[in-house]
Write a protein that holds these residues in place. Structure first.
Motif, PDB file in Angstrom:
ATOM      1  N   ILE A  10       0.875  -1.165   0.000  1.00 16.03           N
ATOM      2  CA  ILE A  10       0.000   0.000   0.000  1.00 16.03           C
ATOM      3  C   ILE A  10       0.915   1.219   0.000  1.00 16.03           C
ATOM      4  O   ILE A  10       1.734   1.393   0.911  1.00 16.03           O
ATOM      5  CB  ILE A  10      -0.923   0.024   1.232  1.00 16.03           C
ATOM      6  N   PHE A  11       0.784   2.044  -1.044  1.00 15.61           N
ATOM      7  CA  PHE A  11       1.577   3.271  -1.160  1.00 15.61           C
ATOM      8  C   PHE A  11       0.767   4.414  -0.564  1.00 15.61           C
ATOM      9  O   PHE A  11      -0.443   4.525  -0.808  1.00 15.61           O
ATOM     10  CB  PHE A  11       1.885   3.566  -2.631  1.00 15.61           C
ATOM     11  N   CYS A  12       1.427   5.289   0.203  1.00  8.48           N
ATOM     12  CA  CYS A  12       0.727   6.389   0.860  1.00  8.48           C
ATOM     13  C   CYS A  12       1.694   7.537   1.145  1.00  8.48           C
ATOM     14  O   CYS A  12       2.890   7.439   0.902  1.00  8.48           O
ATOM     15  CB  CYS A  12       0.052   5.912   2.140  1.00  8.48           C
ATOM     16  N   ASP A  13       1.144   8.630   1.662  1.00 10.81           N
ATOM     17  CA  ASP A  13       1.971   9.785   1.999  1.00 10.81           C
ATOM     18  C   ASP A  13       2.721   9.594   3.313  1.00 10.81           C
ATOM     19  O   ASP A  13       3.822  10.108   3.485  1.00 10.81           O
ATOM     20  CB  ASP A  13       1.115  11.053   2.093  1.00 10.81           C
ATOM     21  N   ASP A  14       2.114   8.845   4.257  1.00 10.36           N
ATOM     22  CA  ASP A  14       2.752   8.690   5.562  1.00 10.36           C
ATOM     23  C   ASP A  14       2.189   7.463   6.271  1.00 10.36           C
ATOM     24  O   ASP A  14       1.040   7.063   6.039  1.00 10.36           O
ATOM     25  CB  ASP A  14       2.505   9.939   6.424  1.00 10.36           C
TER      26      ASP A  14
END
Length: 155
Positions: A10-14
């Motif tokens: 899962i790619f995310c900002d933080d």
């Protein structure tokens, strides 16, 4: 019955680590990230939560995790980590689990990864891969990076 290793990212900002042991993912991406302007771009914070599942029936000695940034023809490694499997600990995990038949049991590993900042020079991909004993590749996900084209010049 699963006989091949697999996983997801899962790619995310933080990724925030909560006091009670929870992880909070902030600003999750689906399959693409879109910058509003032309390249280059800079992400002040970028993260990936990598989950890997390996059947206990598939013995391995090491797992190498790699995160690659592909920008046009340029490929750079932005993370490389290696985990050595300790047979005693794996046997404790496998032997301590009573659920399922031995060939159905899985070793589950989670790796929270964080970059700050992460520059992007061009369109491309961020790819996550793992390798068992330096050979067998496990594809764990990819995020496509897009930039908005420059606005047409008006005379």
């Amino acid at each position: 019955m699963t006989v091949e290793p697999y996983g997801t990212t899962i790619f995310c900002d933080d990724i925030r680590h909560e006091i009670n042991g929870k992880l909070t993912l902030v600003g999750c991406y689906s399959s693409e990230m879109n910058f509003n302007g032309p390249p280059p771009g800079l992400l002040p914070s970028f993260a990936a939560l990598v989950n890997i599942r390996i059947p206990t029936a598939l013995p391995f000695k090491s797992l190498k995790l790699r995160v690659l940034k592909e920008e046009g023809d340029e490929v750079s490694e932005i993370l490389a980590a290696e985990v050595e499997a300790e047979e005693e600990k794996i046997e404790d995990i496998v032997g301590g689990s009573q659920e399922g038949e031995p060939e159905e049991r899985l070793i589950s590993m989670t790796f929270p990864c964080h970059w700050s900042p992460l520059p992007m020079a061009n369109t491309g991909f961020i790819k996550v891969r793992a390798y068992l004993d330096g050979g067998k590749e496990i594809r764990l996900g990819a995020l496509k990076i897009n930039f908005a084209s420059e606005p047409d010049a008006k005379d």
